[in-house]
Scaffold this motif. Structure first.
Motif, PDB file in Angstrom:
ATOM      1  N   LYS B  72      34.261  47.163  33.573  1.00  0.00           N
ATOM      2  CA  LYS B  72      35.706  47.284  33.704  1.00  0.00           C
ATOM      3  C   LYS B  72      36.239  46.399  34.834  1.00  0.00           C
ATOM      4  O   LYS B  72      37.241  45.707  34.673  1.00  0.00           O
ATOM      5  CB  LYS B  72      36.027  48.745  34.001  1.00  0.00           C
ATOM      6  N   GLU B  73      35.567  46.433  35.966  1.00  0.00           N
ATOM      7  CA  GLU B  73      36.036  45.654  37.107  1.00  0.00           C
ATOM      8  C   GLU B  73      35.938  44.162  36.838  1.00  0.00           C
ATOM      9  O   GLU B  73      36.754  43.381  37.327  1.00  0.00           O
ATOM     10  CB  GLU B  73      35.236  46.011  38.363  1.00  0.00           C
ATOM     11  N   ASP B  74      34.953  43.783  36.052  1.00  0.00           N
ATOM     12  CA  ASP B  74      34.830  42.381  35.689  1.00  0.00           C
ATOM     13  C   ASP B  74      36.053  41.944  34.888  1.00  0.00           C
ATOM     14  O   ASP B  74      36.554  40.827  35.054  1.00  0.00           O
ATOM     15  CB  ASP B  74      33.553  42.179  34.869  1.00  0.00           C
ATOM     16  N   LEU B  79      41.352  39.134  34.604  1.00  0.00           N
ATOM     17  CA  LEU B  79      42.817  39.143  34.610  1.00  0.00           C
ATOM     18  C   LEU B  79      43.354  38.445  35.853  1.00  0.00           C
ATOM     19  O   LEU B  79      44.338  37.692  35.798  1.00  0.00           O
ATOM     20  CB  LEU B  79      43.329  40.582  34.565  1.00  0.00           C
ATOM     21  N   SER B  80      42.696  38.705  36.970  1.00  0.00           N
ATOM     22  CA  SER B  80      43.102  38.047  38.208  1.00  0.00           C
ATOM     23  C   SER B  80      42.984  36.535  38.072  1.00  0.00           C
ATOM     24  O   SER B  80      43.871  35.788  38.503  1.00  0.00           O
ATOM     25  CB  SER B  80      42.231  38.551  39.361  1.00  0.00           C
ATOM     26  N   ALA B 133      36.441  47.655  45.510  1.00  0.00           N
ATOM     27  CA  ALA B 133      36.082  48.322  44.260  1.00  0.00           C
ATOM     28  C   ALA B 133      35.808  47.296  43.162  1.00  0.00           C
ATOM     29  O   ALA B 133      34.911  47.476  42.334  1.00  0.00           O
ATOM     30  CB  ALA B 133      37.189  49.283  43.853  1.00  0.00           C
ATOM     31  N   VAL B 134      36.588  46.219  43.178  1.00  0.00           N
ATOM     32  CA  VAL B 134      36.390  45.184  42.172  1.00  0.00           C
ATOM     33  C   VAL B 134      35.293  44.211  42.608  1.00  0.00           C
ATOM     34  O   VAL B 134      34.392  43.886  41.834  1.00  0.00           O
ATOM     35  CB  VAL B 134      37.708  44.419  41.917  1.00  0.00           C
ATOM     36  N   LEU B 135      35.370  43.789  43.854  1.00  0.00           N
ATOM     37  CA  LEU B 135      34.411  42.792  44.348  1.00  0.00           C
ATOM     38  C   LEU B 135      32.973  43.272  44.208  1.00  0.00           C
ATOM     39  O   LEU B 135      32.067  42.487  43.964  1.00  0.00           O
ATOM     40  CB  LEU B 135      34.709  42.481  45.827  1.00  0.00           C
ATOM     41  N   LEU B 143      33.283  35.972  39.913  1.00  0.00           N
ATOM     42  CA  LEU B 143      33.671  35.886  41.316  1.00  0.00           C
ATOM     43  C   LEU B 143      33.673  34.445  41.801  1.00  0.00           C
ATOM     44  O   LEU B 143      34.570  34.027  42.543  1.00  0.00           O
ATOM     45  CB  LEU B 143      32.715  36.731  42.168  1.00  0.00           C
ATOM     46  N   GLU B 144      32.673  33.699  41.355  1.00  0.00           N
ATOM     47  CA  GLU B 144      32.626  32.293  41.758  1.00  0.00           C
ATOM     48  C   GLU B 144      33.826  31.533  41.216  1.00  0.00           C
ATOM     49  O   GLU B 144      34.428  30.719  41.900  1.00  0.00           O
ATOM     50  CB  GLU B 144      31.321  31.654  41.273  1.00  0.00           C
TER      51      GLU B 144
END
Lengths: 257, 257
Positions: B72-74, B79-80, B133-135, B143-144
């Motif tokens: 989910k966080e991925d 989205l970010s 929480a996301v990181l 993330l990269e």
DNA sequence: GTCATTTTTGACGGTTCGTCATATTAAGTG
DNA sequence: CACTTAATATGACGAACCGTCAAAAATGAC
């Protein structure tokens, strides 16, 4: 009769005392729970925190825990509130430093930085509590409490600003924008620290560098609003160190290790 | 022989085309999924979003969805990333405005503000993606990618800064702190918008007020680093409006309703 | 000692997450 | 076209987590 009255008096008094005792007990337990929660977060990360773990690690049952916090996000909000409380206490202490008003202002920023360094988890909770995921679910009471604390912090900044204006350190024609000034300071502080705490972890920037970056940002802003003495007239790097030594020596030395 | 070769050539070419087609298809599907996810968030809030709902609302199965996003966080992180892509496109457009370099800089800030207004959900995703929480949970690749996009945005700011320094609009002795300057701008922008988006919802501040607050903050900072012409010499409120009219007229008028 | 009220408990149902064995589709080959 | 192999899609499933609630325990009044 007199006896009876005295007993009822005693009784009501006793009740009052009991109530406050009970309330005290409940408040203490809440802090205890928050402490346990923070420990879990420190050890297992934010995503590793679950209500079940909290229940397992404390000596209370699930129902009791949920008696304190409406849900998980409400607990986050409570942690944020404790964090802000701590921040406010630092800010109040920082105002004790001897020096110019602008140096006192620096102290306020220093406090926030210190908070993010001493209790990173707590600071992150404050950050997360501004996130919709938390705002959407936290209890109304808790959210209101948070707003009150926010007002307390801005009140500290505001007070300093108005004395600076009346004393002439800030040009008087800025007076109409006092609220805007306060918001500008707060935005800068918040933005810098929020970005720095990520940068520090991701890119392994040294603490010295991050401190310098923060000071640079603040100086630029304070120069911009014309808060005298300007950074060109004064060695604020020195002031920064002085704040650490004079007001927060214990915290700073504890942080060295 | 020649025929065979040509077929293999054709074949490999065909394969290549197919592969890119497939990749294209996958990329498109990813965008489609992100769109559905955003819609759910808009309608049900961030806390109302679940992977199960996403699966129910799209035409793919759970396994396929999880083929795109590690968790989910991925997905939040994805989205970010889309949000930052959009922001970068706005920023690039904003640089087209006629005027001083400082006005161009204003355009960059305007872009971020516009992003937060046009796609609040997307903007909030960018905020949330800076949250532990996301990181902690997003995939490494994602993330990269996010870091790369961050660098792209700072590169835009950096470029503008260095031309301002070489052109003399910023005093040359600031050159050694170019990186710090960039960080200061970014901190202010981030902090202001992050606080404003909450304030706007909580305290029902009007859009005009928030825009003015942002402009005030930026002007103070830019004055502080001595970026000429100073706000005392120039009506930047006018420039702000001009940016909206000249570069983002379509978006602004769409926003009026 | 008894009753009313408050507090605590933990078993439980319902969600949500993420996985994985299986089914399906597509690509490659003769 | 038939057959093999590789890639992709599926959704049933188990595990984890959340938050509730009826019942039990504790508290305090009379």
């Amino acid at each position: 009769m007199t006896f009876k009255q005295s007993t009822t008096e005693k009784s009501t008094c006793f009740i009052h005392k009991l109530l406050s005792n009970r309330e005290q007990k409940i408040a203490n337990r809440e802090l205890e729970l928050l402490n346990v929660a923070e420990k879990i977060m420190i050890h297992e990360g934010f995503s590793g925190f679950t209500m079940d773990k909290l229940v397992a690690d404390c000596n209370y049952s699930k129902g009791t825990v949920y008696n304190h916090f409406a849900n998980k996000e409400d607990l986050f909000c409570a942690l944020s509130i404790e964090g802000m409380r701590f921040l406010i206490s630092l800010m109040q202490r920082s105002l004790n430093i001897q020096g110019t008003l602008r140096e006192k202002c620096l102290g306020l920023f220093y406090s926030q930085r210190l908070h993010s360094q001493i209790h990173p988890t707590s600071f992150l909770c404050v950050l997360m509590a501004k996130t919709p995921a938390v705002l959407e679910r936290a209890s109304k009471a808790r959210l209101e409490h948070q707003i009150i604390l926010e007002q307390e912090t801005t009140a500290l900044v505001d007070k300093l600003l108005s004395t600076a204006i009346t004393s002439g350190d800030i040009n008087e024609n800025r007076k109409q924008h006092e609220e805007s000034l306060c918001f500008a300071l707060w935005s800068m502080s918040f933005g810098s620290n929020a970005l720095l705490i990520n940068a520090a972890e991701a890119k392994a920037v040294s603490r010295l560098d991050t401190n310098n970056a923060l000071l640079f940002n603040i100086n630029a802003l304070l120069d911009g609003i014309g808060w005298k003495p300007l950074s060109s007239e004064c060695d604020y790097q020195q002031s920064w160190l002085r704040i650490g030594n004079e007001v927060f020596s214990k915290e700073v030395s504890a942080l060295q290790e």
